[in-house]
Design a protein around this motif. Structure first.
Motif, PDB file in Angstrom:
ATOM      1  N   ARG A 185      31.639  36.936  38.598  1.00 41.66           N
ATOM      2  CA  ARG A 185      32.455  37.898  38.149  1.00 41.66           C
ATOM      3  C   ARG A 185      33.381  38.360  39.235  1.00 41.66           C
ATOM      4  O   ARG A 185      34.185  39.201  39.218  1.00 41.66           O
ATOM      5  CB  ARG A 185      31.906  38.940  37.187  1.00 41.66           C
ATOM      6  CG  ARG A 185      31.446  38.560  35.909  1.00 41.66           C
ATOM      7  CD  ARG A 185      30.896  39.666  35.267  1.00 41.66           C
ATOM      8  NE  ARG A 185      30.448  39.368  34.008  1.00 41.66           N
ATOM      9  CZ  ARG A 185      30.094  40.230  32.834  1.00 41.66           C
ATOM     10  NH1 ARG A 185      30.460  41.519  33.363  1.00 41.66           N
ATOM     11  NH2 ARG A 185      29.661  39.851  31.717  1.00 41.66           N
ATOM     12  N   TYR A 186      32.801  38.701  40.377  1.00 42.49           N
ATOM     13  CA  TYR A 186      33.434  39.641  41.495  1.00 42.49           C
ATOM     14  C   TYR A 186      34.172  38.946  42.468  1.00 42.49           C
ATOM     15  O   TYR A 186      34.367  39.440  43.596  1.00 42.49           O
ATOM     16  CB  TYR A 186      32.104  40.262  42.068  1.00 42.49           C
ATOM     17  CG  TYR A 186      31.607  41.563  41.402  1.00 42.49           C
ATOM     18  CD1 TYR A 186      32.200  42.820  41.691  1.00 42.49           C
ATOM     19  CD2 TYR A 186      31.114  41.490  40.211  1.00 42.49           C
ATOM     20  CE1 TYR A 186      32.082  44.154  40.990  1.00 42.49           C
ATOM     21  CE2 TYR A 186      30.620  42.585  39.384  1.00 42.49           C
ATOM     22  CZ  TYR A 186      31.041  43.713  39.950  1.00 42.49           C
ATOM     23  OH  TYR A 186      30.974  44.954  39.230  1.00 42.49           O
ATOM     24  N   HIS A 187      34.424  37.561  42.361  1.00 39.86           N
ATOM     25  CA  HIS A 187      35.588  36.793  42.906  1.00 39.86           C
ATOM     26  C   HIS A 187      36.925  37.501  42.642  1.00 39.86           C
ATOM     27  O   HIS A 187      37.082  37.466  41.557  1.00 39.86           O
ATOM     28  CB  HIS A 187      35.447  35.540  42.922  1.00 39.86           C
ATOM     29  CG  HIS A 187      34.390  34.677  43.670  1.00 39.86           C
ATOM     30  ND1 HIS A 187      34.216  34.803  44.853  1.00 39.86           N
ATOM     31  CD2 HIS A 187      33.311  34.166  43.212  1.00 39.86           C
ATOM     32  CE1 HIS A 187      33.346  34.145  45.354  1.00 39.86           C
ATOM     33  NE2 HIS A 187      32.586  33.808  44.378  1.00 39.86           N
ATOM     34  N   PRO A 188      37.714  38.068  43.474  1.00 39.02           N
ATOM     35  CA  PRO A 188      39.000  38.548  42.653  1.00 39.02           C
ATOM     36  C   PRO A 188      40.002  37.631  41.865  1.00 39.02           C
ATOM     37  O   PRO A 188      40.357  38.070  41.056  1.00 39.02           O
ATOM     38  CB  PRO A 188      39.737  38.956  44.235  1.00 39.02           C
ATOM     39  CG  PRO A 188      38.644  39.094  45.363  1.00 39.02           C
ATOM     40  CD  PRO A 188      37.511  38.268  44.734  1.00 39.02           C
ATOM     41  N   MET A 189      39.971  36.209  42.282  1.00 38.34           N
ATOM     42  CA  MET A 189      40.498  35.330  41.525  1.00 38.34           C
ATOM     43  C   MET A 189      39.901  35.112  39.960  1.00 38.34           C
ATOM     44  O   MET A 189      40.553  34.613  39.072  1.00 38.34           O
ATOM     45  CB  MET A 189      40.647  33.984  42.314  1.00 38.34           C
ATOM     46  CG  MET A 189      41.330  34.258  43.792  1.00 38.34           C
ATOM     47  SD  MET A 189      42.789  35.256  43.470  1.00 38.34           S
ATOM     48  CE  MET A 189      44.007  34.268  42.968  1.00 38.34           C
ATOM     49  N   VAL A 190      38.700  35.345  39.981  1.00 36.41           N
ATOM     50  CA  VAL A 190      38.243  35.306  38.617  1.00 36.41           C
ATOM     51  C   VAL A 190      38.740  36.611  37.814  1.00 36.41           C
ATOM     52  O   VAL A 190      39.092  36.617  36.606  1.00 36.41           O
ATOM     53  CB  VAL A 190      36.578  35.473  38.598  1.00 36.41           C
ATOM     54  CG1 VAL A 190      36.032  35.956  37.225  1.00 36.41           C
ATOM     55  CG2 VAL A 190      36.027  34.278  39.186  1.00 36.41           C
ATOM     56  N   ARG A 191      38.818  37.886  38.391  1.00 33.10           N
ATOM     57  CA  ARG A 191      39.389  38.906  37.729  1.00 33.10           C
ATOM     58  C   ARG A 191      40.741  38.776  37.358  1.00 33.10           C
ATOM     59  O   ARG A 191      41.528  39.062  36.428  1.00 33.10           O
ATOM     60  CB  ARG A 191      39.396  40.375  38.463  1.00 33.10           C
ATOM     61  CG  ARG A 191      37.681  40.529  38.727  1.00 33.10           C
ATOM     62  CD  ARG A 191      36.984  40.986  37.553  1.00 33.10           C
ATOM     63  NE  ARG A 191      35.538  41.221  37.766  1.00 33.10           N
ATOM     64  CZ  ARG A 191      35.138  42.621  37.855  1.00 33.10           C
ATOM     65  NH1 ARG A 191      35.731  43.491  37.497  1.00 33.10           N
ATOM     66  NH2 ARG A 191      33.935  42.829  38.017  1.00 33.10           N
ATOM     67  N   GLU A 192      41.513  38.074  38.300  1.00 28.85           N
ATOM     68  CA  GLU A 192      42.953  37.659  38.329  1.00 28.85           C
ATOM     69  C   GLU A 192      43.233  36.681  36.934  1.00 28.85           C
ATOM     70  O   GLU A 192      44.092  37.062  36.022  1.00 28.85           O
ATOM     71  CB  GLU A 192      43.583  37.035  39.176  1.00 28.85           C
ATOM     72  CG  GLU A 192      45.114  36.596  39.177  1.00 28.85           C
ATOM     73  CD  GLU A 192      46.208  37.791  39.124  1.00 28.85           C
ATOM     74  OE1 GLU A 192      47.054  37.781  38.905  1.00 28.85           O
ATOM     75  OE2 GLU A 192      45.472  39.010  39.336  1.00 28.85           O
ATOM     76  N   ALA A 193      42.146  35.747  36.957  1.00 31.96           N
ATOM     77  CA  ALA A 193      42.336  34.869  35.543  1.00 31.96           C
ATOM     78  C   ALA A 193      42.002  35.670  34.358  1.00 31.96           C
ATOM     79  O   ALA A 193      42.671  35.532  33.358  1.00 31.96           O
ATOM     80  CB  ALA A 193      41.275  33.709  35.750  1.00 31.96           C
ATOM     81  N   ARG A 194      41.228  36.557  34.428  1.00 33.64           N
ATOM     82  CA  ARG A 194      40.703  37.447  33.354  1.00 33.64           C
ATOM     83  C   ARG A 194      41.894  38.166  32.887  1.00 33.64           C
ATOM     84  O   ARG A 194      42.236  38.286  31.696  1.00 33.64           O
ATOM     85  CB  ARG A 194      39.558  38.376  33.496  1.00 33.64           C
ATOM     86  CG  ARG A 194      38.904  39.202  32.385  1.00 33.64           C
ATOM     87  CD  ARG A 194      37.953  39.943  33.011  1.00 33.64           C
ATOM     88  NE  ARG A 194      37.250  40.631  31.834  1.00 33.64           N
ATOM     89  CZ  ARG A 194      37.065  42.115  31.880  1.00 33.64           C
ATOM     90  NH1 ARG A 194      37.545  42.638  32.776  1.00 33.64           N
ATOM     91  NH2 ARG A 194      36.463  42.693  31.026  1.00 33.64           N
ATOM     92  N   ALA A 195      42.778  38.963  33.785  1.00 36.61           N
ATOM     93  CA  ALA A 195      43.817  39.725  33.606  1.00 36.61           C
ATOM     94  C   ALA A 195      44.967  38.955  33.060  1.00 36.61           C
ATOM     95  O   ALA A 195      45.532  39.406  31.990  1.00 36.61           O
ATOM     96  CB  ALA A 195      44.105  40.211  34.954  1.00 36.61           C
ATOM     97  N   ARG A 196      45.146  37.622  33.366  1.00 38.98           N
ATOM     98  CA  ARG A 196      46.060  36.786  32.924  1.00 38.98           C
ATOM     99  C   ARG A 196      45.858  36.479  31.453  1.00 38.98           C
ATOM    100  O   ARG A 196      46.731  36.220  30.544  1.00 38.98           O
ATOM    101  CB  ARG A 196      46.418  35.661  33.747  1.00 38.98           C
ATOM    102  CG  ARG A 196      47.233  35.914  35.074  1.00 38.98           C
ATOM    103  CD  ARG A 196      47.271  34.560  35.897  1.00 38.98           C
ATOM    104  NE  ARG A 196      48.146  35.048  36.977  1.00 38.98           N
ATOM    105  CZ  ARG A 196      49.327  34.947  37.085  1.00 38.98           C
ATOM    106  NH1 ARG A 196      50.008  33.972  36.059  1.00 38.98           N
ATOM    107  NH2 ARG A 196      50.101  35.085  38.181  1.00 38.98           N
TER     108      ARG A 196
END
Length: 366
Positions: free
Chosen positions: A131-142
């Motif tokens: 969960r703490y990879h920034p691009m996972v958070r970016e996917a979640r936000a999108r």
């Protein structure tokens, strides 16, 4: 948490139960977060003394004595079947607990720990650190920006080869140490956590099959699975498939998640974590991690400027810093708690039940 230093706003005194790879990983993150390394316990006092000296803990001790100290935070990095007793004892002693996954070897036991942490007002956290990879958070936000029922399909795989041969062995293989599930509880739990975390949806039912490739390892009978395949349904109507294996030649840590929405897809590959593929019917994108252009949550976790690669230990560092922050009264976004550990245990129980009966199984929300 400071995104530049990963230092928590609160600097706890911690104890470490365990001395293996995960204990070392937790320790590196704890030190970076500003923790005081108080005590370490292992399978023997001699092992604890060696690890404490190597990792920089003030003292080596036994597990019972460490828990009795009532330290600010206790990290549980011991074999799976010990998690219930050790996490329970640490919570009863008044410590916040970070417990390795699986939180427990059954949903019933995981529910007990989640309720105990809640009732005592203590933090219980589980390191679902992808969960703490920034691009996972970016996917979640999108995905969160899309329509409520926008998730159409999900597909994922988590493939490794470290148990490929019949001569390969580990304590996780034995059910009396690792629990009734191995491949799914060990790595499939990460994948289903990402599915629900990124999609914002819940797995409602599934059908699964398991395979044990090696009936024996080093002369000992094997009762846990090497691979799992499953089909799932989401509450919002989405459908999906997953493949989990610890016997996939050449795959070291091949965690991949792709989610298709009504107008856009996202794909994350843990072995190339600086990138996120954004699929569109026309004009697909390959996004590189750049805190200047990412969503706020993804930018928060970008520890270094664009072009300087972040990886697994960075994700772990951010998780531990967030956990300490939450234990100290903060409210970090997306921290995986004992409730998430319980959720993974519920899905694991459903996978095992489905594999036994050969039919679709509802995933419990109890």
């Amino acid at each position: 948490m400071s995104p530049q230093t990963m230092e928590s706003r609160w600097s706890p005194s911690i104890g470490m139960l365990g001395a293996g790879f995960m204990a070392r990983t937790h320790t590196h993150a704890a030190r970076l977060a500003g923790a005081s390394l108080a005590s370490l316990a292992s399978s023997s006092l001699a092992s604890a003394e060696r690890a404490a000296q190597s990792l920089g803990y003030a003292r080596a001790t036994t597990a019972d004595d460490l828990i009795a100290e009532g330290l600010d935070v206790v990290h549980v990095c011991t074999p799976n079947t010990s998690h219930l007793d050790q996490a329970r004892a640490a919570l009863l002693a008044g410590s916040h607990v970070i417990c390795e996954k699986p939180l427990a070897t059954s949903a019933t036991d995981a529910a007990e720990l989640a309720e105990l942490a809640r009732s005592r007002g203590l933090l219980g956290a589980v390191p679902f650190v992808y969960r703490y990879h920034p691009m996972v958070r970016e996917a979640r936000a999108r995905i969160a920006c899309g329509d409520k029922d926008a998730v159409v399909t999900v597909s994922g795989q988590y493939l490794q080869d470290w148990l490929l041969g019949a001569q390969d062995d580990n304590w996780r293989v034995a059910a009396d140490a690792g629990g009734p599930s191995r491949a799914f509880a060990d790595i499939g739990s990460h994948l289903v956590d990402l599915v629900e975390f990124v999609s914002g949806d819940r797995i409602t039912r599934l059908v699964a099959t398991t395979r044990t490739v090696h009936a024996e390892r080093n002369g000992q009978e094997v009762a846990t699975e090497d691979a799992v395949a499953l089909t799932l349904e989401l509450a919002g109507g989405g459908i999906g498939s997953m493949l989990i294996s610890q016997v996939a030649p050449g795959r070291k840590n091949g965690l991949v998640l792709e989610i298709a929405g009504s107008t856009e897809s996202v794909r994350f590959d843990q072995e190339d974590p600086e990138l996120l593929w954004v699929g569109r019917r026309a004009g697909s994108l390959l996004l590189r991690r750049d805190p200047d252009t990412l969503s706020a949550d993804a930018a928060r976790l970008s520890r270094v400027p664009a072009g300087h690669a972040q990886g697994y230990q960075d994700a772990f560092n951010a998780f531990v810093a967030d956990a300490y922050d939450a234990a100290g009264g903060g409210t970090p976004e997306g921290l995986p708690t004992f409730a998430d550990g319980l959720r993974a245990a519920q899905i694991t129980d459903a996978v095992l039940a489905s594999a036994r009966v050969g039919n679709w199984v509802e995933v419990s929300e109890a």
